[in-house]
Design a protein around this motif. Structure first.
Motif, short mmCIF file in Angstrom:
data_model
loop_
_atom_site.label_atom_id
_atom_site.label_comp_id
_atom_site.label_asym_id
_atom_site.label_seq_id
_atom_site.Cartn_x
_atom_site.Cartn_y
_atom_site.Cartn_z
N ILE A 5 -16.29 49.40 -1.52
CA ILE A 5 -16.76 48.03 -1.23
C ILE A 5 -15.74 47.32 -0.34
CG2 ILE A 5 -17.20 45.76 -2.26
CD1 ILE A 5 -18.37 47.29 -4.70
N GLY A 6 -14.44 47.47 -0.64
CA GLY A 6 -13.40 46.87 0.18
C GLY A 6 -13.42 47.39 1.61
N LEU A 7 -13.62 48.69 1.76
CA LEU A 7 -13.71 49.29 3.10
C LEU A 7 -14.92 48.74 3.85
CD1 LEU A 7 -12.58 51.38 5.10
CD2 LEU A 7 -14.07 53.06 4.00
N ALA A 8 -16.06 48.62 3.17
CA ALA A 8 -17.27 48.08 3.81
C ALA A 8 -17.08 46.62 4.21
CB ALA A 8 -18.46 48.23 2.87
N VAL A 9 -16.44 45.84 3.33
CA VAL A 9 -16.18 44.43 3.66
C VAL A 9 -15.25 44.32 4.85
CG1 VAL A 9 -15.04 42.32 2.81
CG2 VAL A 9 -16.67 43.52 1.35
#
Length: 175
Positions: free
Chosen positions: A64-68
């Motif tokens: 999720i952090g990578l996508a954000v």
């Protein structure tokens, strides 16, 4: 009815505790909880506790952090406000991705770490101002406590735990 009573078997050695946990499980007594002053290697497996799934959560939070991070940098640096930095125009995300790698890494770690702490506290039911549930203050120093449910076999359990090497066995009435 003795359904709200528990036995507190107190030990002063982690090896004796582990041996007692194995004996207790073999005798098919239900261990409610074990309180220790430090982590005891293999205690979770000896108690029959299922392996944690927190690592799966950590991976998902990192994704999720990578996508954000990817979405944020694409929008800010490419779509919303493209800049000509050092003669290199920001026309596509792929062309500029090497410059974005540190941000992607940091956001992945940030999301995984912070959301894991929140998940751990929620899963452990550790809230601010929560009253401690430690039944004996000695378990924060040098003693180990095994809490076992009593089912109309109080005398048998007391004798059983004294035989396992407990330095103290108490019957507690939980309200």
């Amino acid at each position: 009815m003795s359904s709200n009573k528990v036995i507190h078997a107190i030990y002063n050695d982690d090896d004796v505790l582990m041996h007692a946990v194995h004996k207790t499980r073999a005798a098919h007594h239900h261990i409610e909880e074990v309180f220790t002053p430090f982590p005891v290697h293999g205690l979770d497996k000896a108690m029959g506790i299922a392996p944690t799934r927190l690592a799966i959560c950590s991976f998902i939070y990192g994704c999720i952090g990578l996508a954000v991070a990817t979405t944020m940098m694409d929008y800010i640096m490419i779509q919303d406000w493209p800049q000509d930095i050092g003669g290199k125009p920001s026309m596509s995300y792929i062309q500029n991705m090497p410059a974005f790698v540190p941000v992607m890494f940091e956001m992945t770690v940030f999301f995984a770490a912070h959301l894991m702490v929140i998940t751990f506290y929620m899963r452990s039911k550790l809230w601010p101002f929560k009253k401690p549930e430690n039944p004996d203050v000695r378990t924060t120093d040098d003693h180990f406590l095994m809490e076992v449910a009593v089912k109309d076999n109080e005398a048998e359990l007391v004798e059983f735990f004294q035989a396992t090497g407990a330095v103290e066995v108490k019957v507690i009435d939980k309200h």
